[in-house]
Design an enzyme around this catalytic site. Structure first.
Site, mmCIF file in Angstrom:
data_model
loop_
_atom_site.group_PDB
_atom_site.id
_atom_site.type_symbol
_atom_site.label_atom_id
_atom_site.label_comp_id
_atom_site.label_asym_id
_atom_site.label_seq_id
_atom_site.Cartn_x
_atom_site.Cartn_y
_atom_site.Cartn_z
ATOM 1 N N TYR A 145 0.859 -1.192 0.000
ATOM 2 C CA TYR A 145 0.000 0.000 0.000
ATOM 3 C C TYR A 145 0.892 1.237 0.000
ATOM 4 O O TYR A 145 2.009 1.221 0.499
ATOM 5 C CB TYR A 145 -1.017 0.000 1.139
ATOM 6 C CG TYR A 145 -0.505 -0.120 2.554
ATOM 7 C CD1 TYR A 145 0.142 0.940 3.185
ATOM 8 C CD2 TYR A 145 -0.740 -1.261 3.303
ATOM 9 C CE1 TYR A 145 0.562 0.852 4.497
ATOM 10 C CE2 TYR A 145 -0.328 -1.373 4.615
ATOM 11 C CZ TYR A 145 0.333 -0.302 5.208
ATOM 12 O OH TYR A 145 0.748 -0.391 6.516
ATOM 13 N N CYS A 146 0.400 2.293 -0.606
ATOM 14 C CA CYS A 146 1.142 3.548 -0.779
ATOM 15 C C CYS A 146 2.557 3.282 -1.325
ATOM 16 O O CYS A 146 3.560 3.672 -0.711
ATOM 17 C CB CYS A 146 1.213 4.330 0.534
ATOM 18 S SG CYS A 146 1.651 6.091 0.320
ATOM 19 N N PRO A 147 2.654 2.609 -2.480
ATOM 20 C CA PRO A 147 3.975 2.304 -3.020
ATOM 21 C C PRO A 147 4.700 3.570 -3.469
ATOM 22 O O PRO A 147 4.083 4.533 -3.921
ATOM 23 C CB PRO A 147 3.663 1.397 -4.215
ATOM 24 C CG PRO A 147 2.271 1.774 -4.623
ATOM 25 C CD PRO A 147 1.565 2.155 -3.358
#
Length: 279
Positions: A145-147
């Protein structure tokens, strides 16, 4: 350049890791804005701030545009999480009592390349845990998540993400560190959030296809038994090692006024964003 950023004569240390469940993520963003202005104007030394938030999902602006975002937020609330929308880039992240956040706030943002701020944080964290591992790498873990380009991982499993907010002449480089608990469980929460929010509808924006198996906590990766307090102590020792002295001052003077204004603005923006979502 990272040496110049990371080795000031004086570090200011602000510890807000024990503020409790009522401490809002919106307050943290407003505090960092106030500090970035103060540090940028050289009214404060380079600052390190620690903060923890309980059971909070911070959404990015793109998340608020999910086709079924209202249902997705309801899902997060049903799981016991409060939801806030930040007024900056990035995507959703999970914060809880096992996640320690560190902000390093540097001056001279207009003269310092934005990548230097990110690289400084990477170096800080690699050194922080150098006695436990030399395997911390910075590259994008695409199914986290949130790369982002400066995801921190060990053996391909992400335990931290870095963002940067520049305000006037100061920059706040922020990292979340999954210290304890299950990284996969946090990732599964957001995998389901996106599943509900998308509901198989195509979108122009490419939301992350979260794979919980690519995320873990430091304890899981290192086979360690670290606590948030342990990492706090490590950070304090490192600040002491990398500077001549440390001062421990909370917000003061104009910083309080700036924080109050920024916090009020963030509450209004957040409420507006959530109201538009729920309409």
């Amino acid at each position: 350049m990272s040496k110049q950023l990371l080795h000031p004569a004086v570090y200011r240390f602000i510890d807000q890791s024990n503020m409790g469940p009522t401490f809002s993520a919106l307050q943290s963003f407003a505090i960092d804005d106030a500090l970035a202005i103060s540090v940028g104007e050289h009214e404060s030394p380079t600052t390190a701030r620690l903060w923890v938030h309980h059971d909070t999902v911070v959404l990015g602006i793109p998340d608020a545009r999910l086709p079924h975002i209202s249902e997705a937020i309801d899902y997060l609330k049903e799981q016991g999480y409060q939801v806030v929308v930040r007024n900056s880039g990035g995507l959703a992240v999970v914060l809880d009592e096992g996640v320690l956040n560190l902000s390093l706030i540097f001056p001279d943002a207009k003269e310092v390349n934005i990548h230097d701020g990110y690289e400084a944080m990477v170096e800080f964290i690699q050194h922080l845990f150098a006695d436990l591992t030399d395997q911390i790498e910075a590259y994008e873990i695409t199914q986290s998540y949130c790369p982002g380009t400066y995801d921190l991982s060990i053996g391909g499993k992400k335990f931290a993400g870095i963002s940067q907010r520049r305000v006037k002449r100061g920059s706040a480089v922020q990292i979340y560190l999954d210290v304890t608990g299950s990284g996969a469980e946090r990732a599964a929460l957001l995998k389901n959030f996106y599943k509900v929010g998308l509901n198989d509808e195509p979108t122009r924006f490419q939301y992350p296809d979260v794979d919980p198996s690519v995320m873990a906590s430091l304890n899981e990766l290192l086979g360690a038994d670290l606590t948030v307090e342990d990492v706090r102590t490590r950070i304090l020792y490192q600040l002491n090692e990398w500077s001549d002295r440390i001062v421990a001052n909370s917000l003061e003077g104009e910083e309080i006024e700036t924080f109050t204004k920024r916090f009020e603005q963030m509450i209004l923006r957040n409420n507006k964003a959530l109201e538009q979502i729920q309409d």
